[in-house]
Design an enzyme around this catalytic site. Sequence first.
Site, mmCIF file in Angstrom:
data_model
loop_
_atom_site.group_PDB
_atom_site.id
_atom_site.type_symbol
_atom_site.label_atom_id
_atom_site.label_comp_id
_atom_site.label_asym_id
_atom_site.label_seq_id
_atom_site.Cartn_x
_atom_site.Cartn_y
_atom_site.Cartn_z
ATOM 1 N N LYS A 54 2.851 -25.797 27.744
ATOM 2 C CA LYS A 54 2.224 -27.129 27.687
ATOM 3 C C LYS A 54 3.240 -28.173 27.201
ATOM 4 O O LYS A 54 3.337 -29.268 27.746
ATOM 5 C CB LYS A 54 1.017 -27.098 26.733
ATOM 6 C CG LYS A 54 -0.170 -26.353 27.334
ATOM 7 C CD LYS A 54 -1.237 -26.022 26.327
ATOM 8 C CE LYS A 54 -2.326 -25.170 26.987
ATOM 9 N NZ LYS A 54 -3.351 -24.694 26.047
ATOM 10 N N GLN A 98 -4.735 -25.029 19.686
ATOM 11 C CA GLN A 98 -4.717 -23.822 20.523
ATOM 12 C C GLN A 98 -5.617 -22.736 19.917
ATOM 13 O O GLN A 98 -5.484 -22.396 18.742
ATOM 14 C CB GLN A 98 -3.273 -23.310 20.657
ATOM 15 C CG GLN A 98 -3.117 -22.129 21.598
ATOM 16 C CD GLN A 98 -3.424 -22.475 23.051
ATOM 17 O OE1 GLN A 98 -2.973 -23.483 23.581
ATOM 18 N NE2 GLN A 98 -4.213 -21.639 23.712
ATOM 19 N N ASP A 121 -8.770 -31.401 25.384
ATOM 20 C CA ASP A 121 -9.333 -30.127 25.862
ATOM 21 C C ASP A 121 -10.785 -30.309 26.303
ATOM 22 O O ASP A 121 -11.350 -29.436 26.959
ATOM 23 C CB ASP A 121 -9.278 -29.075 24.739
ATOM 24 C CG ASP A 121 -8.214 -28.020 24.984
ATOM 25 O OD1 ASP A 121 -7.762 -27.892 26.146
ATOM 26 O OD2 ASP A 121 -7.837 -27.321 24.021
#
Length: 284
Positions: A54, A98, A121
């Site tokens: 990412k 994460q 997200d």
Amino acid sequence: MTAQLIDGKALANKVKGELKLVTAQLVEKYGRPPGIAVVRVGEDPASKVYVTSKKKTAEELGFGSWEHHLDASVTQAELLGLVRKLNADPLVDGILVQLPLPKHIDSALVLEAIDPAKDVDGFHALNAGHLFQGRPSLVPCTPLGCMRMLEDIHYDVAGKSCVVVGRSTIVGRPMALLLLNKSATVTICHSKSDVAAEVRRADVVVAAVGQTGLVKGEWIKPGAVVIDVGINRQADGKLKGDVEFEVAKERAGWITPVPGGVGPMTIAMLMQNTVTAATARLAK
Ligand code: NDP
């Protein structure tokens, strides 16, 4: 008949090319690029791979990108403190924590602490609620990538029978809502469903279970679109999807490969969400 492949890698590259241009335009207009902060806790090897990828992609596009790596022993209060700091940082448009987090940390609490305007997200309850209501929001990246794939093959889901296998909050549920918001007739399957019966009559199948070959190729309706979200590592190290690909591709009209399908789209959509969040914040 052999299905046409939906090449997620190629499409992701196209999306990233577009985002690079938008990034340059944002820099010209506002003097800074979109910024993304990624928080990683502990030493989960898969998380390390995802975060590295990412960060690399964000840098390729010219974003500001910061990784915060915390020790597995970090307290919930310390992690929440970092999230609050990132919420207040004017250069940060997107915050990604994460998952999975260590067991002593309440993941839901941490995700809810992220400013919804920076929730790239799309996991915050406010953004999930907006999706539920069919209002514009930051949408979870994987289902957003699946929708982009359907768009790319010019497939209009309105009135089509779409079956989503899996009901997780990160893939199955938001996928079903995105399809519903585009006027598809949606069925959600889970571990108590007769998956074979539902898939057999589906014009579009989205498989997001996490079990190799759970969706049998012979169930696929001829000409159907098959989107395989599953990533299942085999004993030989290879990755396989949730759909029995070799048989399914002989029946489907379109099918995504694993790897090289939904996976690359997920990261591209994370970048897109960061640009969306940055554009909204910068225009204020
Ligand atoms: P979860 O484990 O959170 O959810 C799996 C879902 O599958 C559950 O709703 C479960 O039902 C359902 N399920 C389990 N067994 C069956 C069965 N026999 N028949 C029908 N449904 C079943 O998984 P995720 O949604 O997080 O991930 C799904 C897959 O997608 C995984 O392989 C994951 O690695 C992959 N993935 C890929 C991404 C990408 O970028 N390509 C991103 C995210 C995930 P129930 O609710 O009843 O238990």
